[in-house]
Design a protein around this motif. Structure first.
Motif, short mmCIF file in Angstrom:
data_model
loop_
_atom_site.label_atom_id
_atom_site.label_comp_id
_atom_site.label_asym_id
_atom_site.label_seq_id
_atom_site.Cartn_x
_atom_site.Cartn_y
_atom_site.Cartn_z
N ASP A 161 0.83 -1.21 0.00
CA ASP A 161 0.00 0.00 0.00
C ASP A 161 0.87 1.25 0.00
N THR A 200 -5.58 2.92 -7.92
CA THR A 200 -6.31 1.74 -8.39
C THR A 200 -5.94 0.51 -7.58
N PRO A 215 -5.90 -1.99 -4.68
CA PRO A 215 -6.85 -2.25 -3.59
C PRO A 215 -6.24 -1.88 -2.23
N GLY A 216 -6.98 -1.12 -1.46
CA GLY A 216 -6.54 -0.75 -0.11
C GLY A 216 -5.66 0.48 -0.03
#
Length: 232
Positions: A182, A192, A194-195
């Motif tokens: 992340d 884009t 995820p997370g």
């Protein structure tokens, strides 16, 4: 003394004495506070947030006087969540930006962010980018792709934020930690992934908290009230 004319945005205003207003301004020369006399007239209609204006400031002290105030562009009309987001930016600047210290890059980024809010751009990436730029310009920034020891952030590792030194690798999961993947997505502004956005929100809250002190942000509380479902 010659008056200083410059572009500005109103961050906040409130009534002052009988017919004046006390106005917090964001200008390329920094955050300034000034008295607007005759605030119930035409100038008062322009002394509102998100309207690009040109102001002429007089006075040597910390509290200036507005000698002239004119529109300098099309008003940015914010509604709904975009409005609350704009109020959040204004409150951040009032709380964090030192008075009368020039930050022209912050002024420029603010103007572009408000315009993007008007255009209906996705809110979360705009807010995270502004928070990050503000922290960096104030000297509170830190690397997202390297830890506090200078080692590259690894996608499979966990990290926690040490406000004074940056990201510190940890071996076990604990509250408030971040996935390396992340962090690397944030470094590239890759929303884009995820997370990445939710992690960025947590990271910015942790980074901002020591500089905001213990007092909660009014705009954040208003925004949460807006998102609460009706209980009719």
């Amino acid at each position: 003394m010659l008056a200083l004319s410059q572009p500005a945005y109103v961050l906040h205003s409130r009534a002052y004495r009988e017919s004046s207003a006390l106005v917090d301004l964001l200008t390329p020369q920094g955050r300034l506070r000034a008295v607007l006399r005759g605030a119930r007239g035409k100038a008062g209609t322009l002394a509102r947030p998100f309207i690009p204006i040109e102001v002429e400031l007089r006075g040597r002290g910390e509290l200036k006087n507005i000698g002239r105030l004119e529109a300098a562009g099309i008003p940015n009309l914010l509604m709904g969540e975009a409005l609350y987001s704009g109020l959040y930016l204004n409150e951040l600047l009032i709380r964090l930006l030192p008075a009368q210290d020039p930050y022209p890059a912050i002024f420029e980024h603010y103007a572009l962010t408000v315009l993007a809010l008007t255009q209906g751009r996705a809110l979360e990436p705009l807010l995270r980018a502004f928070e990050w730029r503000l922290l960096d310009e104030l000297g509170y920034g830190f690397a997202l792709d390297h830890d506090c020891h200078g080692q590259p952030v690894t996608a499979g590792r966990l990290y926690r934020l040490q406000v004074d030194s940056g990201l510190e690798p940890v071996e076990q999961f604990q509250p408030g930690v971040f996935q390396g993947g992340d962090l690397l997505a944030m470094a590239k502004a890759d929303w884009t992934a995820p997370g990445a956005l939710s992690a960025a929100k947590r990271l910015m809250r942790q980074a901002l908290a020591p500089h905001l002190g213990g007092r909660p942000l009014v705009s954040r509380e208003l925004f949460m009230t807006l998102k609460e479902p009706s209980r009719d």
